[in-house]
Write a protein that holds these residues in place. Structure first.
Motif, PDB file in Angstrom:
ATOM      1  N   CYS A 194      11.475  41.985  73.299  1.00 13.59           N
ATOM      2  CA  CYS A 194      12.640  41.753  74.171  1.00 13.59           C
ATOM      3  C   CYS A 194      13.365  40.466  73.778  1.00 13.59           C
ATOM      4  O   CYS A 194      12.747  39.422  73.593  1.00 13.59           O
ATOM      5  CB  CYS A 194      12.206  41.673  75.625  1.00 13.59           C
ATOM      6  N   CYS A 232      13.988  46.774  77.618  1.00 10.39           N
ATOM      7  CA  CYS A 232      12.762  46.149  78.113  1.00 10.39           C
ATOM      8  C   CYS A 232      12.404  46.637  79.521  1.00 10.39           C
ATOM      9  O   CYS A 232      13.254  46.625  80.415  1.00 10.39           O
ATOM     10  CB  CYS A 232      12.957  44.634  78.109  1.00 10.39           C
ATOM     11  N   CYS A 289      12.892  43.317  82.000  1.00  7.39           N
ATOM     12  CA  CYS A 289      14.185  42.712  82.340  1.00  7.39           C
ATOM     13  C   CYS A 289      15.390  43.560  81.936  1.00  7.39           C
ATOM     14  O   CYS A 289      16.522  43.195  82.225  1.00  7.39           O
ATOM     15  CB  CYS A 289      14.291  41.320  81.715  1.00  7.39           C
ATOM     16  N   CYS A 340      13.138  38.111  77.538  1.00  8.82           N
ATOM     17  CA  CYS A 340      11.894  37.625  78.166  1.00  8.82           C
ATOM     18  C   CYS A 340      10.709  37.599  77.212  1.00  8.82           C
ATOM     19  O   CYS A 340       9.656  37.090  77.559  1.00  8.82           O
ATOM     20  CB  CYS A 340      11.576  38.447  79.409  1.00  8.82           C
TER      21      CYS A 340
HETATM   22 ZN   LIG Z   1      12.640  41.570  78.735  1.00  5.75          ZN
END
Ligand SMILES: [Zn+2]
Ligand SMILES: [Zn+2]
Length: 282
Positions: A193, A170, A173, A196
């Motif tokens: 993801c 991702c 994050c 997140c």
């Molecule tokens: Zn993420």
């Protein structure tokens, strides 16, 4: 929420065996939905130069523990999810009771744990120390902070371009994806993801976990009559990701579809493949 409930009912009618899991899922979603309106998190500040450097080097903007969280709301949500867990099934009920016992005995402080940021290893250590079910403990924590994390992700959405990142992790994050999704007429492939909830584009033929692009070592698994779901297998790392065709399931929630297709995970595992980010009900 209404659409989600309708879809859950539809799946339950079709596959009654998933009833218990889906009821639980719906209750968790409802509680997460309720807290969204009153959620308060700090604004995430990114330094332009730093951001550009990270993007150039292929690093994510944040790490899991950098997300600002609404601690009080997360804590209350944790307690609510424990209540829901107690009605889910006998195993979950027993494990939740253990977790509550440890919390009530004040042998460790959950708020402190959340404040320091989510680190799977620390959560696992605590679970070990107090004899808690790691999977359930981690699940309850992750679902309690999810509304805050998703709000943080929304703040950063415009900082990255979902169409050009094209990596297996991702851009926001750095986490691995939980699912892959096919969208739009041409079937563009996106990754979702696991932490997140951000979605970004990736090539159709690549293993997001080891970047393998060799066509002869990438294959699919289908179940008959379920053309909306697919398991993408990689012979190089022997891992898989579940792909959901959102062109067929347009409005649905990918995580719900994931839960309603555990039989595909069983199939992939029987064939010796691992799922790097398992769904909590496997
Ligand atoms: Zn993420
Ligand atoms: Zn691979």
């Amino acid at each position: 929420m209404e659409k989600l409930k309708e879809r859950i009912q539809h799946i339950k009618n079709k596959r009654p065996g998933y009833g218990e899991i889906l009821d639980f899922y719906q209750k968790v979603k409802e509680e997460q939905d309720k807290v969204k309106a009153s959620l308060k998190i700090e604004t995430i500040k990114l330094q332009r130069g730093w951001k550009n450097l990270l993007a150039k080097e292929g690093f994510s903007l944040l790490q899991k523990q950098d997300f600002p969280l609404d601690i009080e709301t997360s804590f209350t949500l944790f307690q609510t999810l424990c209540q829901i867990g107690k009605d889910a099934n006998p195993h979950m009920a027993e494990q939740v009771r253990k977790i509550e016992e440890v919390l009530n005995s004040k042998r460790f402080d959950l708020k402190e744990l959340i404040k320091k940021g989510i680190e799977e290893q620390r959560i696992e250590q605590i679970a070990d120390e107090f004899g808690l079910d790691k999977k359930i403990f981690l699940f309850l924590i992750e679902e309690s902070i999810r509304p805050s994390v998703e709000l943080g992700m929304e703040q950063l959405r415009t900082e990255v371009d979902p169409e050009t990142w094209l990596k297996g992790h991702c851009p926001i994050c750095g986490s691995f994806p939980s699912l892959s999704l096919l969208k739009e007429e041409t079937g563009k492939r996106y990754l979702l993801c696991s932490f997140c909830g951000y979605q970004w584009r990736i090539d159709r033929l690549i293993c997001p976990f080891c970047d393998n692009k060799e066509q002869n070592s990438l294959s699919y698994l289908y179940a008959e009559g379920e053309e909306a779901y697919r398991i993408d297998l990689c012979e190089k790392c022997h891992q898989y990701i579940k792909t959901i065709d959102m062109r067929i399931l347009e409005e649905s929630d990918p995580s719900l579809e994931d839960l309603a297709t555990l039989h595909l995970d069983i199939l992939a595992k029987q064939k010796g493949y691992k799922r790097p980010v398992p769904n909590p009900f496997e």
